[in-house]
Design a protein around this motif. Structure first.
Motif, PDB file in Angstrom:
ATOM      1  N   PHE A  69       0.329  -1.332   0.311  1.00 51.00           N
ATOM      2  CA  PHE A  69      -0.176   0.574   0.288  1.00 51.00           C
ATOM      3  C   PHE A  69       1.238   1.105  -0.039  1.00 51.00           C
ATOM      4  O   PHE A  69       0.378   2.475  -1.502  1.00 51.00           O
ATOM      5  N   VAL A  70       1.117   1.336   1.035  1.00 49.60           N
ATOM      6  CA  VAL A  70       2.810   2.402   1.029  1.00 49.60           C
ATOM      7  C   VAL A  70       3.724   2.998   0.171  1.00 49.60           C
ATOM      8  O   VAL A  70       3.641   3.883  -0.886  1.00 49.60           O
ATOM      9  N   LYS A  71       4.022   1.551  -0.739  1.00 51.58           N
ATOM     10  CA  LYS A  71       4.690   1.891  -1.865  1.00 51.58           C
ATOM     11  C   LYS A  71       4.265   2.663  -3.290  1.00 51.58           C
ATOM     12  O   LYS A  71       4.431   2.750  -4.357  1.00 51.58           O
ATOM     13  N   TYR A 134      -2.607  -4.725  13.530  1.00 52.14           N
ATOM     14  CA  TYR A 134      -1.683  -4.410  12.056  1.00 52.14           C
ATOM     15  C   TYR A 134      -2.383  -3.833  10.651  1.00 52.14           C
ATOM     16  O   TYR A 134      -1.848  -2.807  10.315  1.00 52.14           O
ATOM     17  N   ALA A 135      -3.175  -4.521  11.232  1.00 50.44           N
ATOM     18  CA  ALA A 135      -4.135  -4.812   9.531  1.00 50.44           C
ATOM     19  C   ALA A 135      -5.297  -3.460   9.533  1.00 50.44           C
ATOM     20  O   ALA A 135      -5.457  -3.627   8.192  1.00 50.44           O
ATOM     21  N   ALA A 136      -5.027  -3.175  10.672  1.00 51.55           N
ATOM     22  CA  ALA A 136      -6.235  -1.949  10.804  1.00 51.55           C
ATOM     23  C   ALA A 136      -5.388  -0.513   9.838  1.00 51.55           C
ATOM     24  O   ALA A 136      -5.767   0.669   9.204  1.00 51.55           O
ATOM     25  N   PHE A 137      -3.925  -0.621   9.408  1.00 50.42           N
ATOM     26  CA  PHE A 137      -3.256   0.318   8.787  1.00 50.42           C
ATOM     27  C   PHE A 137      -4.321   0.810   7.143  1.00 50.42           C
ATOM     28  O   PHE A 137      -4.491   2.012   6.980  1.00 50.42           O
ATOM     29  N   VAL A 138      -4.515  -0.164   6.614  1.00 47.61           N
ATOM     30  CA  VAL A 138      -4.154   0.089   5.238  1.00 47.61           C
ATOM     31  C   VAL A 138      -6.093   0.435   5.175  1.00 47.61           C
ATOM     32  O   VAL A 138      -6.256   1.318   4.797  1.00 47.61           O
TER      33      VAL A 138
END
Length: 375
Positions: A69-71, A134-138
């Motif tokens: 996602f960030v890339k 961690y999964a909530a980030f996206v």
């Protein structure tokens, strides 16, 4: 046609895998180590076995969904990735603490977050039932359309949505970013070399580092053959990388590749960071900003003012080729107005072809050796 060819390193010459491992371990340490936030739920150790590294990498980046996602949004530097991943979990923890300790949390979220502030968070969190997500980030970041380093600033909006607190502390120019950057360097370089990079010994001793575990994208002898041919044909070869200088020079030298690059055209994250410190009003300058490629194009011996004042897009864009694996490299090349060759040797491999076709990259190569087919 081309006169200068500028290569990214990670995902083009060297594998990104150990960089991503070090990034995940940095987030893991800052969440679970007693020297940082020290929340429960996992046991931190500075010299984890490979099995633990694989587990931490899978958890922290949600099976690489966070990295992808960030890339895709243009974030290329591992330092930025660490900052985003850790800061987001810190915001989630402070959101939980805000329910019972609103004033203490407000004070933390409206001032610079440094080691002392982290210690306060650790004290406030003692006995609090909090589970890292961690999964909530996206899911949270997908609510926005922001790209590049604006993702770092978007953390302020997430704070406002979750707590109602207005703040502007999250940005590239923050003490927490510096802390994340130095902690990452401890992991990647290890106790033996880190002082040369950050000017102090490891805060958390016991890390052996990953510099000796570098993985080449293609057999080094094959890459050397291609680079030698390019140099023999008269191309001026340079580097524009998100790696610090020691992590760029040492592995390329060990693999026999450094000799093919013009030293005046090797620009690293260390050089970018130094420039940001001299010109804080210009930050951020890391990819996808075009600075490192502009500096490589003009040469390390040119003054930074010349880089900043160069009219973009450049007039002779057909004479410069950037070779990279990421959307951030593509964005930087497009800002400059030069040509761009995408290599399918980054995080998502061949799956990246569709994205680069959508972006209309000038060239798409299976790996860097195929550059000879387009010249």
């Amino acid at each position: 046609m081309f006169r200068t060819i500028l290569f990214d390193v990670d995902g083009v010459l060297l594998s990104e895998e150990r960089y991503f491992d070090a990034s995940a371990l940095t987030v893991w340490e800052m969440l679970y180590s007693p020297k940082y936030v020290g929340i429960g739920g996992d046991t931190f150790e500075p010299a984890p076995q490979e099995e633990t590294i694989r587990r931490v990498r899978a958890e922290v980046f949600a099976d690489d969904n966070v990295l992808d996602f960030v890339k895709t949004r243009g974030i290329n530097a591992n330092w930025d990735m660490v900052y985003l991943a850790f800061s987001y979990q810190l915001v989630l923890l402070l959101t939980e603490l805000h329910k019972t300790k609103p004033e203490e949390v407000r004070a933390i979220l409206t001032s610079q977050i440094h080691r002392e502030a982290i210690a306060k968070v650790k004290k406030l969190a003692q006995g609090v039932d909090f589970t890292v997500d961690y999964a909530a980030f996206v899911a949270d970041f997908e609510k926005s359309t922001v790209e590049k380093q604006a993702l770092l600033v978007y953390l302020n909006e997430i704070v406002r949505e979750k707590t109602g607190i207005e703040t502007d502390i999250f940005s590239r120019n923050s003490e927490l970013w510096d802390l994340c950057q130095e902690t990452f360097q401890e992991w990647y370089l290890g106790d033996r070399l880190v002082a040369d990079s950050i000017g102090r010994p490891s805060y958390q001793e016991g890390k052996k580092g990953f510099l000796d575990d570098e993985i080449p994208i293609v057999e080094p002898a094959k890459m050397a053959e291609v680079l030698a041919e390019l140099k023999n044909r008269g191309y001026d070869l340079g580097i524009g990388t998100g790696r610090p200088r020691i992590e760029t020079i040492e592995p390329l030298k060990a693999m026999g590749l450094l000799q093919y690059f013009n030293p005046n055209r090797i620009v690293t994250a260390s050089d970018v960071l130094d420039t940001e410190k001299r010109y804080p009003e210009r930050a951020p300058l890391a990819k996808p900003q075009p600075y490192c490629y502009i500096k490589g194009m003009l040469g390390m011996d040119c003054h930074d003012d010349e880089c900043f004042s160069l009219p973009l897009p450049i007039e002779n864009g057909e004479e410069v080729l950037v070779v990279g694996d990421s959307v951030a490299d593509y964005m930087a090349a497009r800002s400059i107005g030069c040509k761009f060759a995408a290599t399918l040797t980054g995080l998502t491999g061949q799956e990246a072809r569709a994205k680069f076709e959508e972006l209309q990259a000038d060239y798409i190569l299976d790996d860097m050796t195929y550059i000879l087919t387009i010249l």
